[in-house]
Motif scaffolding. Structure first.
Motif, mmCIF file in Angstrom:
data_model
loop_
_atom_site.group_PDB
_atom_site.id
_atom_site.type_symbol
_atom_site.label_atom_id
_atom_site.label_comp_id
_atom_site.label_asym_id
_atom_site.label_seq_id
_atom_site.Cartn_x
_atom_site.Cartn_y
_atom_site.Cartn_z
ATOM 1 N N MET A 208 19.344 -21.213 -20.143
ATOM 2 C CA MET A 208 17.583 -22.043 -21.169
ATOM 3 C C MET A 208 18.650 -23.113 -21.968
ATOM 4 S SD MET A 208 14.939 -20.621 -19.171
ATOM 5 C CE MET A 208 14.531 -19.554 -18.705
ATOM 6 N N LYS A 209 17.804 -23.855 -21.749
ATOM 7 C CA LYS A 209 18.660 -24.963 -22.320
ATOM 8 C C LYS A 209 17.551 -26.354 -24.261
ATOM 9 C CE LYS A 209 22.092 -25.968 -19.694
ATOM 10 N NZ LYS A 209 23.126 -25.301 -19.675
ATOM 11 N N SER A 210 16.417 -25.731 -23.842
ATOM 12 C CA SER A 210 15.621 -25.152 -24.844
ATOM 13 C C SER A 210 14.843 -24.453 -25.762
ATOM 14 C CB SER A 210 14.516 -26.537 -24.664
ATOM 15 O OG SER A 210 13.403 -25.932 -23.635
ATOM 16 N N ILE A 211 14.599 -24.499 -26.952
ATOM 17 C CA ILE A 211 13.969 -23.127 -27.460
ATOM 18 C C ILE A 211 12.667 -22.691 -27.056
ATOM 19 C CG2 ILE A 211 13.149 -22.221 -29.429
ATOM 20 C CD1 ILE A 211 15.248 -24.048 -31.126
ATOM 21 N N THR A 232 10.173 -3.202 -25.999
ATOM 22 C CA THR A 232 11.072 -4.101 -25.629
ATOM 23 C C THR A 232 10.814 -5.245 -27.238
ATOM 24 O OG1 THR A 232 10.685 -3.778 -23.872
ATOM 25 C CG2 THR A 232 11.750 -6.061 -24.214
ATOM 26 N N VAL A 233 12.118 -5.562 -27.216
ATOM 27 C CA VAL A 233 12.598 -6.847 -28.803
ATOM 28 C C VAL A 233 13.419 -8.265 -27.882
ATOM 29 C CG1 VAL A 233 13.123 -7.675 -30.634
ATOM 30 C CG2 VAL A 233 11.889 -4.823 -30.598
ATOM 31 N N ALA A 234 12.651 -8.845 -28.184
ATOM 32 C CA ALA A 234 14.140 -9.874 -27.769
ATOM 33 C C ALA A 234 14.144 -11.009 -28.635
ATOM 34 C CB ALA A 234 13.408 -10.936 -26.432
ATOM 35 N N LEU A 235 15.788 -11.477 -28.586
ATOM 36 C CA LEU A 235 15.761 -12.826 -30.451
ATOM 37 C C LEU A 235 16.153 -13.133 -29.236
ATOM 38 C CD1 LEU A 235 16.429 -8.926 -31.123
ATOM 39 C CD2 LEU A 235 18.313 -10.081 -32.803
ATOM 40 N N ILE A 236 16.025 -14.817 -29.516
ATOM 41 C CA ILE A 236 16.618 -16.011 -29.262
ATOM 42 C C ILE A 236 17.835 -16.409 -29.991
ATOM 43 C CG2 ILE A 236 15.827 -18.074 -28.837
ATOM 44 C CD1 ILE A 236 12.240 -17.171 -28.808
ATOM 45 N N THR A 237 19.017 -16.633 -29.222
ATOM 46 C CA THR A 237 20.023 -16.939 -30.134
ATOM 47 C C THR A 237 20.930 -18.084 -29.183
ATOM 48 O OG1 THR A 237 21.978 -14.806 -28.753
ATOM 49 C CG2 THR A 237 20.201 -14.197 -30.568
ATOM 50 N N TYR A 429 17.577 -17.973 -33.726
ATOM 51 C CA TYR A 429 16.048 -18.351 -33.916
ATOM 52 C C TYR A 429 14.920 -17.970 -33.892
ATOM 53 C CZ TYR A 429 19.282 -22.367 -32.150
ATOM 54 O OH TYR A 429 20.505 -23.559 -31.992
ATOM 55 N N ASP A 430 14.528 -16.762 -33.358
ATOM 56 C CA ASP A 430 13.129 -16.283 -33.364
ATOM 57 C C ASP A 430 13.609 -14.655 -32.732
ATOM 58 O OD1 ASP A 430 10.680 -14.965 -33.638
ATOM 59 O OD2 ASP A 430 9.486 -17.175 -31.874
ATOM 60 N N VAL A 431 12.114 -13.969 -33.632
ATOM 61 C CA VAL A 431 12.200 -12.629 -32.717
ATOM 62 C C VAL A 431 11.343 -12.233 -32.217
ATOM 63 C CG1 VAL A 431 12.670 -9.839 -33.024
ATOM 64 C CG2 VAL A 431 14.206 -11.813 -34.329
#
Length: 437
Positions: A208-211, A232-237, A429-431
């Motif tokens: 994934m190239k963009s946030i 489920t939890v996802a971190l965007i890193t 960037y986000d959770v």
């Protein structure tokens, strides 16, 4: 029920029922539905998308197409962790023993890597004698005994996903968020964990190239988990530069051991603690991530996580001496410095090119059947925002071949040096949680 009718409905953008999706996945897995029809369905999904309910049904059907691991024999709530992949991403080697040292069971199935370096299984096999083949009873017994086991994926884990991915790869339908999300989550659901923490990478070294894209994928996978009863939890890193300083299997094991022994590799330590915090909160060990991070830092600094890693390696037949003295890990014969053409700040890294150079050095695979050179890889001397003098090494390429010209060229092209100072990049960037959808 006919597959051609399901393709037609999806081509029109209509939602399919759980029964229809189950019929399609069963037929495809058993060979009754041919590849060309499934390829047509994937293309229809690529253009028309799927609803959350459909994606959950697709994920569940793919998970049930093969073995479903029953981890009910493990005492405690089992939480799994998955990364969408990046360069130098060795967090599992730190997170798994850290979470285990906090008293939360970690039962992880992991695959071998394709691309820049090996997967977690390959990295661990850089330790002489490490065994990745465990029977399910052995796997469960080890988790109950030392809180941690990590084994290679069984050959019959979500077989429908393997067949579908092979088609997507040759029909240019890989980059579809419903299909990516269901592919990742089908294997996580089949692996039997009660909760899942996802590390969704974004940037020049990520799929994934963009946030925005990364967030859509994260939200979709969290929705699947919610619909299928898995917290489920996802971190965007960030993956605009490699994680840590080491790339390559033995190199990454050594750096992970360094962090487990208290060395502050800032981005790697921070991300590992954050991922572990979310895992322990899901498992009920801590009430919130602030408390979890504080306690996990203490556990890491105390050496308890390193002790857990050492027990884990011994339990799976690995040479404990290599953990206690990482200089015994495989070492490359040749070391080639890539120097800066001018002085300035590291403005950008083409992380994909750095990963490609690692693969060309022998650290990764172009094809599944390729062998890996555990000693090959790259050591970064500089990270984004750092100052570099002219002719100072940007990185060092490690290889058992005296010259790897294509890898050297890729590394020379991967760094952009600027006269202007560059701010440090954001790491997380986000959770994304089900409450945030």
């Amino acid at each position: 029920m006919r597959m051609v009718d399901l393709i037609h409905q999806k081509k029109l953008g209509n939602a399919l029922s759980e029964e229809e999706i189950g019929f399609m996945i069963r037929g495809f897995t058993e060979g009754d539905i041919p590849d060309y029809q499934m390829a047509a369905f994937c293309m229809a999904v690529f253009f028309k998308g799927m609803e959350d309910r459909e994606i959950a049904s697709l994920t569940s059907a793919m998970a049930r197409s093969g073995d479903l691991l029953d981890l009910s024999g493990i005492s405690g709530k089992v939480v799994d962790k998955h990364s969408t992949g990046g360069v130098g991403d060795k967090t599992t080697l730190i997170v798994a023993p850290l979470v285990a040292a906090a008293g939360v069971p970690v039962a992880k199935m992991s695959g071998r890597g394709l691309g820049n370096t090996g997967g977690t299984i390959d990295k661990l096999q850089a330790i002489e004698g490490f065994q990745v083949e465990l029977t399910i009873p052995q796997f469960i017994h080890q988790v109950n005994n030392i809180q941690l086991a990590l084994a290679g994926q069984t050959g019959n884990l979500a077989p429908a996903d393997k067949k579908m991915y092979a088609l997507r790869d040759v029909t240019d339908t890989v980059n579809s968020i419903p299909l990516i999300a269901s592919s990742v989550m089908s294997k996580k659901i089949a692996s039997g964990a009660d909760g899942i923490v996802l590390d969704v990478k974004v940037g020049s070294g990520a799929f994934m190239k963009s946030i925005g894209e990364a967030k859509r994928l994260a939200e979709q996978m969290v929705a699947i988990g919610k619909n299928l009863g898995r917290e489920t939890v996802a971190l965007i890193t960030d993956m605009n530069q490699p994680l840590g300083y080491e790339i390559g299997n033995a190199n990454e094991v050594k750096e992970a051991i360094d962090v487990l022994r208290g060395r502050n590799v800032e981005d790697l330590r921070t991300l590992s603690i954050t991922l572990a915090a979310h895992m322990t909160v899901i498992a009920g060990r801590f009430s919130n991530t602030d408390q979890a991070c504080e306690e996990l830092e203490r556990i890491l600094d105390s050496g308890l996580a390193f002790d857990a890693f050492l027990r884990f390696v011994k339990a799976q037949g690995g040479d404990a001496g290599m953990v206690e003295n990482p200089r015994l890990l495989p070492q490359a014969r040749y070391h080639r410095a890539i120097i800066a053409p001018k002085a300035g700040y590291i403005q950008a890294m083409d992380t994909d090119k750095i990963g490609l150079a690692a693969m060309m050095s022998g650290a990764g695979r172009k094809k599944k059947e390729d062998s890996i050179d555990y000693a090959a890889g790259i050591t970064l001397n500089k990270k984004l925002g750092d100052w570099v003098d002219q002719n100072e090494p940007l990185c060092v390429l490690h290889s058992n071949a005296e010259h790897v010209p294509d890898a050297e060229k890729a590394l020379q092209e991967a760094f952009t040096v600027s006269a202007e100072a560059v701010p440090k990049t954001q790491l997380i960037y986000d959770v994304v949680t089900s409450a945030k959808r």
